[in-house]
Design an enzyme around this catalytic site. Structure first.
Site, PDB file in Angstrom:
ATOM      1  N   GLY A 165     -54.749 -11.912 -66.847  1.00  0.00           N
ATOM      2  CA  GLY A 165     -54.176 -10.858 -66.001  1.00  0.00           C
ATOM      3  C   GLY A 165     -55.200  -9.782 -65.708  1.00  0.00           C
ATOM      4  O   GLY A 165     -56.387  -9.918 -66.031  1.00  0.00           O
ATOM      5  N   LYS A 174     -37.740 -11.235 -72.621  1.00  0.00           N
ATOM      6  CA  LYS A 174     -38.217 -12.205 -73.613  1.00  0.00           C
ATOM      7  C   LYS A 174     -39.700 -11.985 -73.959  1.00  0.00           C
ATOM      8  O   LYS A 174     -40.087 -12.169 -75.105  1.00  0.00           O
ATOM      9  CB  LYS A 174     -38.006 -13.632 -73.102  1.00  0.00           C
ATOM     10  CG  LYS A 174     -36.557 -14.094 -73.208  1.00  0.00           C
ATOM     11  CD  LYS A 174     -36.489 -15.539 -72.759  1.00  0.00           C
ATOM     12  CE  LYS A 174     -35.154 -16.175 -72.989  1.00  0.00           C
ATOM     13  NZ  LYS A 174     -35.095 -17.524 -72.380  1.00  0.00           N
ATOM     14  N   TYR A 198     -42.744  -5.309 -88.703  1.00  0.00           N
ATOM     15  CA  TYR A 198     -43.725  -6.187 -89.367  1.00  0.00           C
ATOM     16  C   TYR A 198     -44.712  -5.374 -90.206  1.00  0.00           C
ATOM     17  O   TYR A 198     -45.190  -5.841 -91.237  1.00  0.00           O
ATOM     18  CB  TYR A 198     -44.468  -7.044 -88.327  1.00  0.00           C
ATOM     19  CG  TYR A 198     -43.795  -8.384 -88.115  1.00  0.00           C
ATOM     20  CD1 TYR A 198     -42.576  -8.469 -87.455  1.00  0.00           C
ATOM     21  CD2 TYR A 198     -44.360  -9.561 -88.601  1.00  0.00           C
ATOM     22  CE1 TYR A 198     -41.948  -9.689 -87.279  1.00  0.00           C
ATOM     23  CE2 TYR A 198     -43.739 -10.780 -88.422  1.00  0.00           C
ATOM     24  CZ  TYR A 198     -42.535 -10.838 -87.760  1.00  0.00           C
ATOM     25  OH  TYR A 198     -41.914 -12.047 -87.592  1.00  0.00           O
ATOM     26  N   ASN A 250     -49.934 -18.006 -69.104  1.00  0.00           N
ATOM     27  CA  ASN A 250     -49.188 -19.044 -68.383  1.00  0.00           C
ATOM     28  C   ASN A 250     -49.321 -18.862 -66.870  1.00  0.00           C
ATOM     29  O   ASN A 250     -48.663 -19.538 -66.102  1.00  0.00           O
ATOM     30  CB  ASN A 250     -47.707 -19.048 -68.797  1.00  0.00           C
ATOM     31  CG  ASN A 250     -46.979 -17.798 -68.345  1.00  0.00           C
ATOM     32  OD1 ASN A 250     -47.610 -16.845 -67.881  1.00  0.00           O
ATOM     33  ND2 ASN A 250     -45.663 -17.787 -68.469  1.00  0.00           N
ATOM     34  N   TYR A 279     -37.744  -4.091 -68.643  1.00  0.00           N
ATOM     35  CA  TYR A 279     -39.133  -3.801 -69.019  1.00  0.00           C
ATOM     36  C   TYR A 279     -39.172  -2.719 -70.101  1.00  0.00           C
ATOM     37  O   TYR A 279     -39.776  -2.902 -71.166  1.00  0.00           O
ATOM     38  CB  TYR A 279     -39.895  -3.359 -67.774  1.00  0.00           C
ATOM     39  CG  TYR A 279     -41.373  -3.120 -67.989  1.00  0.00           C
ATOM     40  CD1 TYR A 279     -42.230  -4.173 -68.322  1.00  0.00           C
ATOM     41  CD2 TYR A 279     -41.932  -1.857 -67.833  1.00  0.00           C
ATOM     42  CE1 TYR A 279     -43.598  -3.963 -68.504  1.00  0.00           C
ATOM     43  CE2 TYR A 279     -43.289  -1.630 -68.005  1.00  0.00           C
ATOM     44  CZ  TYR A 279     -44.124  -2.689 -68.337  1.00  0.00           C
ATOM     45  OH  TYR A 279     -45.474  -2.472 -68.511  1.00  0.00           O
ATOM     46  N   LYS A 299     -40.285  -3.257 -74.096  1.00  0.00           N
ATOM     47  CA  LYS A 299     -41.451  -2.614 -74.721  1.00  0.00           C
ATOM     48  C   LYS A 299     -41.011  -1.731 -75.891  1.00  0.00           C
ATOM     49  O   LYS A 299     -41.715  -1.643 -76.896  1.00  0.00           O
ATOM     50  CB  LYS A 299     -42.215  -1.795 -73.681  1.00  0.00           C
ATOM     51  CG  LYS A 299     -42.859  -2.637 -72.581  1.00  0.00           C
ATOM     52  CD  LYS A 299     -44.031  -3.457 -73.107  1.00  0.00           C
ATOM     53  CE  LYS A 299     -44.769  -4.173 -71.984  1.00  0.00           C
ATOM     54  NZ  LYS A 299     -45.946  -4.906 -72.453  1.00  0.00           N
TER      55      LYS A 299
HETATM   56  P1  NAD Z   1     -50.822  -8.547 -65.157  1.00  0.00           P
HETATM   57  O1  NAD Z   1     -49.572  -9.046 -64.544  1.00  0.00           O
HETATM   58  O2  NAD Z   1     -52.051  -8.551 -64.337  1.00  0.00           O
HETATM   59  O3  NAD Z   1     -51.130  -9.321 -66.510  1.00  0.00           O
HETATM   60  C1  NAD Z   1     -50.148  -9.885 -67.323  1.00  0.00           C
HETATM   61  C2  NAD Z   1     -50.607 -11.289 -67.719  1.00  0.00           C
HETATM   62  O4  NAD Z   1     -49.656 -11.859 -68.635  1.00  0.00           O
HETATM   63  C3  NAD Z   1     -50.697 -12.242 -66.547  1.00  0.00           C
HETATM   64  O5  NAD Z   1     -51.912 -12.945 -66.583  1.00  0.00           O
HETATM   65  C4  NAD Z   1     -49.514 -13.204 -66.741  1.00  0.00           C
HETATM   66  O6  NAD Z   1     -49.742 -14.470 -66.179  1.00  0.00           O
HETATM   67  C5  NAD Z   1     -49.408 -13.201 -68.255  1.00  0.00           C
HETATM   68  N1  NAD Z   1     -48.083 -13.551 -68.767  1.00  0.00           N
HETATM   69  C6  NAD Z   1     -46.889 -12.983 -68.451  1.00  0.00           C
HETATM   70  N2  NAD Z   1     -45.893 -13.555 -69.143  1.00  0.00           N
HETATM   71  C7  NAD Z   1     -46.475 -14.489 -69.944  1.00  0.00           C
HETATM   72  C8  NAD Z   1     -45.968 -15.408 -70.909  1.00  0.00           C
HETATM   73  N3  NAD Z   1     -44.652 -15.482 -71.186  1.00  0.00           N
HETATM   74  N4  NAD Z   1     -46.830 -16.234 -71.564  1.00  0.00           N
HETATM   75  C9  NAD Z   1     -48.164 -16.170 -71.296  1.00  0.00           C
HETATM   76  N5  NAD Z   1     -48.697 -15.326 -70.379  1.00  0.00           N
HETATM   77  C10 NAD Z   1     -47.864 -14.501 -69.708  1.00  0.00           C
HETATM   78  O7  NAD Z   1     -50.503  -7.053 -65.672  1.00  0.00           O
HETATM   79  P2  NAD Z   1     -51.435  -5.971 -66.380  1.00  0.00           P
HETATM   80  O8  NAD Z   1     -51.363  -4.732 -65.591  1.00  0.00           O
HETATM   81  O9  NAD Z   1     -52.760  -6.542 -66.694  1.00  0.00           O
HETATM   82  O10 NAD Z   1     -50.626  -5.714 -67.719  1.00  0.00           O
HETATM   83  C11 NAD Z   1     -51.053  -6.229 -68.969  1.00  0.00           C
HETATM   84  C12 NAD Z   1     -50.215  -5.621 -70.070  1.00  0.00           C
HETATM   85  O11 NAD Z   1     -50.397  -4.197 -70.088  1.00  0.00           O
HETATM   86  C13 NAD Z   1     -48.708  -5.853 -69.902  1.00  0.00           C
HETATM   87  O12 NAD Z   1     -48.133  -6.076 -71.173  1.00  0.00           O
HETATM   88  C14 NAD Z   1     -48.204  -4.546 -69.333  1.00  0.00           C
HETATM   89  O13 NAD Z   1     -46.865  -4.309 -69.683  1.00  0.00           O
HETATM   90  C15 NAD Z   1     -49.144  -3.549 -69.991  1.00  0.00           C
HETATM   91  N6  NAD Z   1     -49.247  -2.308 -69.202  1.00  0.00           N
HETATM   92  C16 NAD Z   1     -49.982  -2.265 -68.056  1.00  0.00           C
HETATM   93  C17 NAD Z   1     -50.035  -1.080 -67.333  1.00  0.00           C
HETATM   94  C18 NAD Z   1     -50.850  -0.942 -66.070  1.00  0.00           C
HETATM   95  O14 NAD Z   1     -50.812   0.136 -65.469  1.00  0.00           O
HETATM   96  N7  NAD Z   1     -51.601  -1.911 -65.616  1.00  0.00           N
HETATM   97  C19 NAD Z   1     -49.326   0.059 -67.777  1.00  0.00           C
HETATM   98  C20 NAD Z   1     -48.576  -0.055 -68.936  1.00  0.00           C
HETATM   99  C21 NAD Z   1     -48.553  -1.230 -69.674  1.00  0.00           C
END
Ligand code: NAD
Ligand code: UDP
Length: 310
Positions: free
Chosen positions: A10, A91, A159, A32, A145, A149
Site C-alpha cells: 500500500g 475485520k 496482548y 492481498n 473504520y 481501529k
Molecule cells: P493503502 O490502502 O494504500 O494501504 C493499505 C494496504 O493494505 C493495501 O496495500 C491493501 O491492499 C492492504 N490490505 C487491506 N486489507 C488487507 C487484508 N485483509 N489482507 C492483506 N492486505 C490488506 O492505505 P495507507 O494510507 O497506506 O494506509 C496504511 C495503514 O495506515 C492503514 O492501516 C490505515 O488505516 C493507516 N492510516 C493511514 C492514514 C493515511 O493518512 N494514509 C491515516 C491514518 C491511518
C-alpha cells in the site's frame, strides 16, 4: 532485523518496505492487493532481502523463520473504500489485528499497530491530544473504520497486559505522497488527479472543514523513531499545520497551474469538521517534527501523479 509488514504494497507500507531495505533489514511484505499495487513494490522485489507473501490477513498467517517486528498496516484506509466494504474493514482492524498479534506472540516479536486520528471521531477537543477519548458515532457510516481501529488498539493493549507483548500504537493523521493510487479517493490524491486531468475539483460540503496534511517522508521518519524507543501508549503522528479543504483545493490549482473549476458536492455523513494533531509528545519523546511544508509535499506528489498519468 526481520520485519513483517502487512499492507506492505500500500501507500505507507511500500515506503516502509523501501526504507527498511535501504537500512539493510529483511522485509516480509504481506498484502492481498485490495487497494495496494504491485507497482508500488516492483523495484524493491529485485532486492534479495524482501519476499512478498500474497495473503489476506483475515486468515491466520504462519511463518517458519524468525520475525522481530510485525507491523500491521493492512486495512481499507480511504473513506470511499471503507464505507463500501464495512465488514471487511471491521475485520481488518479486529480479526486481522488478532491474527497479527497471534503471529507476534508465536514469534516473540514486537507488534506495531497503524491506528488513526479517526479514533477521535468528530472531535470536540482541538487539537487532538492522546488523552482525548474521542467522539465516535458507533453506528455511523464511518464506524466500521473508527471502531475497528479503536478495537485494534484495545486488542494490542490486551496482548500487552495479558501476554507482555511489546507494542507500539501510532495514531496517524492525514498523510499523503507518492504511491497513493489514482483512484484512492482521499482528498489530496483526488484534487491532484482532477486538476491534472482538467476535471472539476470535488469539494464535499462548503470546504470549511479542516485537516492537517503530513508528507510521507515525515511520517516514516516518526514511525522509525518510535520503534527505537520503549513507549507503549498511543502516540499521535502527523503535521500540525491546519488547512481548510477549500484552501487545499486552491493550493492544488495554483501548483498544477490547472484551469479546473471547483464543484461542491454533499458532505458525507459524520465527516469530521476539524482535525489537527497535538504532537507535543512525539516532538519531546522522539525529537521529531515534520519538515516538509504542504506546498513542498504537494509539489512532489503532483510530480508523481503527472508521471503516472502519462
Ligand atoms: P493503502 O490502502 O494504500 O494501504 C493499505 C494496504 O493494505 C493495501 O496495500 C491493501 O491492499 C492492504 N490490505 C487491506 N486489507 C488487507 C487484508 N485483509 N489482507 C492483506 N492486505 C490488506 O492505505 P495507507 O494510507 O497506506 O494506509 C496504511 C495503514 O495506515 C492503514 O492501516 C490505515 O488505516 C493507516 N492510516 C493511514 C492514514 C493515511 O493518512 N494514509 C491515516 C491514518 C491511518
Ligand atoms: N474531501 C473532499 N473532496 C474529495 C475527497 C475528500 O472535499 O474529493 C473532503 C472530505 O469530505 C473530508 C476531507 O476532504 O472532509 C478529507 O477527506 P479524506 O477522504 O482525505 O480523509 P478523512 O480525513 O476524511 O479521513
Amino acid at each position: 532485523m526481520n520485519i513483517l509488514i502487512t499492507g506492505g504494497a500500500g501507500f505507507i507500507g511500500s515506503h516502509l518496505c523501501k526504507t527498511f531495505l535501504e537500512k539493510g533489514e529483511s522485509v516480509t511484505c504481506v498484502d492481498n492487493f485490495i487497494t495496494g499495487s504491485k507497482d508500488n513494490i516492483k523495484d524493491l522485489l529485485n532486492n534479495k532481502n524482501i519476499r512478498l507473501i500474497e495473503h489476506d490477513i483475515l486468515t491466520p498467517l504462519y511463518i517458519n523463520d524468525s520475525i522481530d517486528w510485525v507491523l500491521h498496516f493492512a486495512s481499507l484506509a480511504s473513506p470511499k473504500d471503507y464505507i463500501a466494504y464495512p465488514i471487511k474493514t471491521l475485520k481488518s482492524g479486529l480479526l486481522g489485528t488478532h491474527n497479527c498479534l497471534g503471529l507476534a506472540k508465536a514469534k516473540n516479536a514486537k507488534f506495531f499497530f497503524a491506528s488513526t486520528s479517526e479514533v477521535y471521531g468528530d472531535p470536540l477537543v482541538h487539537p487532538q491530544v492522546e488523552e482525548y477519548w474521542g467522539n465516535v458515532n458507533s453506528i455511523g457510516v464511518r464506524s466500521c473504520y473508527d471502531e475497528s481501529k479503536r478495537g485494534g488498539e484495545a486488542l494490542a493493549y490486551a496482548y500487552y497486559r495479558q501476554h507482555s507483548i511489546d507494542i507500539r500504537i501510532v495514531r496517524i493523521f492525514n498523510t499523503y505522497g507518492p504511491n497513493m493510487q489514482i483512484e484512492d479517493g482521499r482528498v489530496v490524491s483526488n484534487f491532484i488527479v482532477q486538476a491534472l486531468k482538467g476535471e472539476d475539483l470535488t469539494i464535499y460540503g462548503r470546504g470549511n472543514q479542516t485537516r492537517s496534511f503530513c508528507y510521507i517522508s515525515d511520517l516514516v521518519a516518526g514511525l522509525l523513531k518510535i520503534m527505537s524507543i520503549d513507549y507503549k501508549l498511543p502516540l499521535n503522528l502527523g503535521n500540525s499545520c491546519e488547512f481548510t479543504v477549500k484552501e487545499l483545493a486552491k493550493s492544488v490549482l495554483k501548483l498544477t497551474k490547472s484551469k479546473s473549476k471547483i464543484k461542491f458536492l454533499p458532505l458525507p455523513e459524520d465527516d469530521p469538521k476539524k482535525r489537527k494533531p497535538d504532537i507535543t509528545k512525539a516532538k519531546k519523546m522522539l525529537n521529531w517534527q515534520p519538515k516538509i511544508s504542504l506546498e513542498e509535499g504537494l509539489k512532489k506528489t503532483i510530480g508523481y501523479f503527472r508521471e503516472k498519468l502519462g
